[in-house]
Design a protein around this motif. Structure first.
Motif, PDB file in Angstrom:
ATOM      1  N   ILE A  81     -13.265  66.919  77.862  1.00 16.27           N
ATOM      2  CA  ILE A  81     -11.904  66.638  77.403  1.00 16.27           C
ATOM      3  C   ILE A  81     -11.418  65.412  78.161  1.00 16.27           C
ATOM      4  CG2 ILE A  81      -9.526  67.480  77.312  1.00 16.27           C
ATOM      5  CD1 ILE A  81     -10.715  70.325  77.099  1.00 16.27           C
ATOM      6  N   SER A  82     -11.087  64.354  77.431  1.00 13.71           N
ATOM      7  CA  SER A  82     -10.652  63.118  78.079  1.00 13.71           C
ATOM      8  C   SER A  82      -9.143  62.941  78.045  1.00 13.71           C
ATOM      9  CB  SER A  82     -11.330  61.902  77.437  1.00 13.71           C
ATOM     10  OG  SER A  82     -10.952  61.780  76.082  1.00 13.71           O
ATOM     11  N   GLY A  83      -8.444  63.780  77.303  1.00 13.90           N
ATOM     12  CA  GLY A  83      -7.000  63.680  77.275  1.00 13.90           C
ATOM     13  C   GLY A  83      -6.374  64.752  76.408  1.00 13.90           C
ATOM     14  N   VAL A  84      -5.143  65.094  76.753  1.00 17.07           N
ATOM     15  CA  VAL A  84      -4.399  66.098  76.004  1.00 17.07           C
ATOM     16  C   VAL A  84      -2.986  65.572  75.794  1.00 17.07           C
ATOM     17  CG1 VAL A  84      -3.473  68.442  76.018  1.00 17.07           C
ATOM     18  CG2 VAL A  84      -5.743  67.992  76.981  1.00 17.07           C
ATOM     19  N   THR A  85      -2.525  65.640  74.553  1.00 23.76           N
ATOM     20  CA  THR A  85      -1.139  65.324  74.234  1.00 23.76           C
ATOM     21  C   THR A  85      -0.487  66.638  73.833  1.00 23.76           C
ATOM     22  OG1 THR A  85      -1.786  63.146  73.427  1.00 23.76           O
ATOM     23  CG2 THR A  85       0.393  63.947  72.785  1.00 23.76           C
ATOM     24  N   PRO A  86       0.410  67.185  74.678  1.00 22.78           N
ATOM     25  CA  PRO A  86       0.999  68.489  74.382  1.00 22.78           C
ATOM     26  C   PRO A  86       2.084  68.421  73.306  1.00 22.78           C
ATOM     27  CG  PRO A  86       1.836  67.644  76.471  1.00 22.78           C
ATOM     28  CD  PRO A  86       0.833  66.654  75.958  1.00 22.78           C
ATOM     29  N   SER A  91      -2.540  66.583  70.513  1.00 23.33           N
ATOM     30  CA  SER A  91      -3.965  66.439  70.225  1.00 23.33           C
ATOM     31  C   SER A  91      -4.788  66.641  71.495  1.00 23.33           C
ATOM     32  CB  SER A  91      -4.253  65.048  69.655  1.00 23.33           C
ATOM     33  OG  SER A  91      -3.938  64.058  70.625  1.00 23.33           O
ATOM     34  N   VAL A  92      -6.066  66.821  71.272  1.00 22.97           N
ATOM     35  CA  VAL A  92      -7.041  66.887  72.354  1.00 22.97           C
ATOM     36  C   VAL A  92      -8.079  65.815  72.067  1.00 22.97           C
ATOM     37  CG1 VAL A  92      -8.798  68.292  73.497  1.00 22.97           C
ATOM     38  CG2 VAL A  92      -6.691  69.363  72.703  1.00 22.97           C
ATOM     39  N   ARG A  93      -8.342  64.946  73.039  1.00 22.22           N
ATOM     40  CA  ARG A  93      -9.348  63.901  72.879  1.00 22.22           C
ATOM     41  C   ARG A  93     -10.620  64.329  73.606  1.00 22.22           C
ATOM     42  NH1 ARG A  93      -4.681  61.605  73.686  1.00 22.22           N
ATOM     43  NH2 ARG A  93      -4.950  61.165  75.889  1.00 22.22           N
TER      44      ARG A  93
END
Length: 102
Positions: A81-86, A91-93
């Motif tokens: 997981i390189s990033g999470v936008t709550p 989204s989950v990258r």
């Protein structure tokens, strides 16, 4: 065949008679080489540990039987997981750090 550890792998077999006709009542027995087995013409299996496995399909129908084998190479799963936008619309990258596309 190459797959990542933890990924589902689908196996499909078929049985043909001596005259090339499909055998409708054949029994399909799979041995995945990691201690797990299943029955069915189409099955799925998850290899948990990277390595090389010999998957075997054993088919029987009446007085006849046959087997076939395939090597399955399981590589380490390097998706992170390189990033999470709550929140709503978040989204989950994911990022594949490996050099194998599976």
């Amino acid at each position: 065949m190459v797959s990542a550890a933890g990924s589902e792998v689908v196996f499909s077999g078929y049985a043909m008679g001596l005259k090339g006709e499909p055998l409708e009542r054949a029994r399909f027995f799979w041995n995945f080489g990691d201690g797990e087995t299943q029955e069915g013409r189409v099955v799925s299996h998850t290899f948990r540990i990277p390595g090389s496995y010999t998957a075997g399909l054993h088919v029987s129908s009446g007085m006849y039987a046959s087997s076939d084998y395939r090597t399955v190479t399981i590589v380490p799963n390097q998706v992170v997981i390189s990033g999470v936008t709550p929140g709503i619309g978040g989204s989950v990258r994911l990022r594949n750090l490996g050099d194998t596309m599976v």
